[in-house]
Design a protein around this motif. Structure first.
Motif, PDB file in Angstrom:
ATOM      1  N   UNK A 121       0.820  -1.213   0.000  1.00 55.02           N
ATOM      2  CA  UNK A 121       0.000   0.000   0.000  1.00 55.02           C
ATOM      3  C   UNK A 121       0.851   1.260   0.000  1.00 55.02           C
ATOM      4  N   UNK A 122       1.953   1.255   0.725  1.00 56.31           N
ATOM      5  CA  UNK A 122       2.821   2.439   0.728  1.00 56.31           C
ATOM      6  C   UNK A 122       3.436   2.671  -0.646  1.00 56.31           C
ATOM      7  N   UNK A 123       3.853   1.597  -1.317  1.00 57.83           N
ATOM      8  CA  UNK A 123       4.393   1.740  -2.672  1.00 57.83           C
ATOM      9  C   UNK A 123       3.310   2.227  -3.636  1.00 57.83           C
ATOM     10  N   UNK A 124       2.104   1.684  -3.524  1.00 60.91           N
ATOM     11  CA  UNK A 124       1.005   2.112  -4.386  1.00 60.91           C
ATOM     12  C   UNK A 124       0.660   3.574  -4.139  1.00 60.91           C
ATOM     13  N   UNK A 125       0.633   3.990  -2.870  1.00 64.81           N
ATOM     14  CA  UNK A 125       0.340   5.387  -2.546  1.00 64.81           C
ATOM     15  C   UNK A 125       1.406   6.314  -3.106  1.00 64.81           C
ATOM     16  N   UNK A 126       2.659   5.907  -3.037  1.00 66.52           N
ATOM     17  CA  UNK A 126       3.745   6.732  -3.570  1.00 66.52           C
ATOM     18  C   UNK A 126       3.615   6.888  -5.084  1.00 66.52           C
ATOM     19  N   UNK A 127       3.274   5.805  -5.780  1.00 66.01           N
ATOM     20  CA  UNK A 127       3.105   5.878  -7.224  1.00 66.01           C
ATOM     21  C   UNK A 127       1.903   6.746  -7.612  1.00 66.01           C
ATOM     22  N   UNK A 128       0.807   6.615  -6.868  1.00 62.16           N
ATOM     23  CA  UNK A 128      -0.370   7.439  -7.143  1.00 62.16           C
ATOM     24  C   UNK A 128      -0.071   8.909  -6.900  1.00 62.16           C
ATOM     25  N   UNK A 129       0.693   9.212  -5.848  1.00 65.37           N
ATOM     26  CA  UNK A 129       1.056  10.597  -5.563  1.00 65.37           C
ATOM     27  C   UNK A 129       1.918  11.187  -6.677  1.00 65.37           C
ATOM     28  N   UNK A 175      -6.781  10.228  -2.942  1.00 60.26           N
ATOM     29  CA  UNK A 175      -6.591   8.772  -2.886  1.00 60.26           C
ATOM     30  C   UNK A 175      -5.201   8.418  -2.383  1.00 60.26           C
ATOM     31  N   UNK A 176      -4.189   9.156  -2.850  1.00 55.52           N
ATOM     32  CA  UNK A 176      -2.825   8.913  -2.377  1.00 55.52           C
ATOM     33  C   UNK A 176      -2.713   9.169  -0.875  1.00 55.52           C
ATOM     34  N   UNK A 177      -3.349  10.229  -0.397  1.00 56.17           N
ATOM     35  CA  UNK A 177      -3.313  10.517   1.031  1.00 56.17           C
ATOM     36  C   UNK A 177      -3.977   9.442   1.867  1.00 56.17           C
ATOM     37  N   UNK A 178      -5.118   8.966   1.419  1.00 57.16           N
ATOM     38  CA  UNK A 178      -5.812   7.908   2.167  1.00 57.16           C
ATOM     39  C   UNK A 178      -5.014   6.602   2.163  1.00 57.16           C
ATOM     40  N   UNK A 179      -4.362   6.299   1.044  1.00 55.17           N
ATOM     41  CA  UNK A 179      -3.539   5.089   0.986  1.00 55.17           C
ATOM     42  C   UNK A 179      -2.332   5.195   1.917  1.00 55.17           C
ATOM     43  N   UNK A 180      -1.745   6.374   2.002  1.00 54.48           N
ATOM     44  CA  UNK A 180      -0.628   6.569   2.929  1.00 54.48           C
ATOM     45  C   UNK A 180      -1.079   6.371   4.377  1.00 54.48           C
ATOM     46  N   UNK A 181      -2.226   6.930   4.727  1.00 52.65           N
ATOM     47  CA  UNK A 181      -2.722   6.778   6.096  1.00 52.65           C
ATOM     48  C   UNK A 181      -3.048   5.322   6.397  1.00 52.65           C
ATOM     49  N   UNK A 182      -3.660   4.623   5.436  1.00 54.49           N
ATOM     50  CA  UNK A 182      -3.990   3.216   5.637  1.00 54.49           C
ATOM     51  C   UNK A 182      -2.729   2.359   5.792  1.00 54.49           C
ATOM     52  N   UNK A 183      -1.709   2.628   4.980  1.00 56.01           N
ATOM     53  CA  UNK A 183      -0.462   1.865   5.096  1.00 56.01           C
ATOM     54  C   UNK A 183       0.227   2.143   6.430  1.00 56.01           C
ATOM     55  N   UNK A 184       0.174   3.388   6.904  1.00 55.85           N
ATOM     56  CA  UNK A 184       0.744   3.681   8.213  1.00 55.85           C
ATOM     57  C   UNK A 184       0.009   2.981   9.343  1.00 55.85           C
ATOM     58  N   UNK A 185      -1.323   2.912   9.234  1.00 58.40           N
ATOM     59  CA  UNK A 185      -2.096   2.198  10.257  1.00 58.40           C
ATOM     60  C   UNK A 185      -1.796   0.703  10.239  1.00 58.40           C
ATOM     61  N   UNK A 186      -1.659   0.137   9.035  1.00 58.98           N
ATOM     62  CA  UNK A 186      -1.327  -1.285   8.938  1.00 58.98           C
ATOM     63  C   UNK A 186       0.052  -1.592   9.512  1.00 58.98           C
TER      64      UNK A 186
END
Length: 224
Positions: free
Chosen positions: A90-98, A121-132
């Motif tokens: 998820x962190x890699x996906x969020x970085x690519x989306x950003x 979407x990138x921000x929400x993915x970053x927050x979700x990856x941090x929570x995981x």
């Protein structure tokens, strides 16, 4: 100017968090042997990670062995494997989306609403990856602390917090901070669009009133 600074800061925090997440997932220093009471063999250090355990002797020689089976791990480490892998993806996906959202915003000036959704979407993915990532790190840390103060657990089996856990907390903070920055940037863009859509009301000036009054009087004289 402000939007560009927010994007760069969010991408920087996200990149640091992503690299830290990859490092934490592969590091063996999750659980480190504790030197207490009769366990005074200081020339040998035991590391236990998600994928392997290592024995380091006298800070010179280190031997690592991959776990033969997932069932050989404790329940907290078994769950941490899956959660850390999901957080890394998820962190890699969020970085690519950003990155995609930032490049799109620089290349085109149309469909600003869609671009805002990409950044959100990138921000929400970053927050979700941090929570995981926070879940397994805090879970393993809680287990280590509970076993350390549990008198039933053998002294040789007690462990201390490893460097990977501290790095995991830092990486999770960076991911959550990146997600918050991108969400704030999306909110900033929405406010900018709302200000741009609201056009100011033009009131007639004094000269326009005089001009209209002159025209009306002239038309009446002509009529007479």
């Amino acid at each position: 100017m402000v939007s560009g600074a927010l994007q760069i800061a969010g991408l920087l925090f996200g990149g640091i968090g992503m690299i830290g997440t990859f490092a934490v997932t592969g590091m063996p220093q999750w659980r480190v042997s504790a030197f207490i009471e009769n366990n005074i063999i200081v020339f040998e250090t035991i590391w236990e990670g998600l994928w392997m355990h290592c024995i380091r002797q006298a800070n010179i020689r280190m031997q690592c062995k991959v776990y033969d089976s997932v069932l050989a791990l404790s329940p907290d480490l078994q769950a941490s494997r899956g959660l850390m892998c999901a957080g890394s993806v998820l962190s890699f996906l969020a970085f690519m989306v950003a990155i995609f959202g930032m490049k799109w915003m620089q290349c085109t000036q149309s469909s600003s609403q869609a671009k805002g959704y990409i950044i959100l979407m990138a921000g929400l993915l970053f927050i979700l990856s941090g929570a995981l990532e926070l879940i397994p790190v805090c879970w393993v840390a809680n287990t280590i602390i509970s076993d350390f103060y549990n008198p039933v657990v053998n002294v040789a089996q007690k462990r201390e917090l490893g460097e990977a856990l501290y790095l995991g907390w830092v990486a999770a903070f960076c991911l959550v901070a990146a997600g918050a920055i991108f969400c704030c940037f999306c909110r900033f863009c929405e406010k900018t669009r709302s200000y741009g859509y609201s056009t100011p009301t033009h009131y007639p000036t004094h000269s326009q009133h005089l001009h209209r009054k002159t025209e009306s009087s002239y038309s009446k004289s002509q009529y007479v």
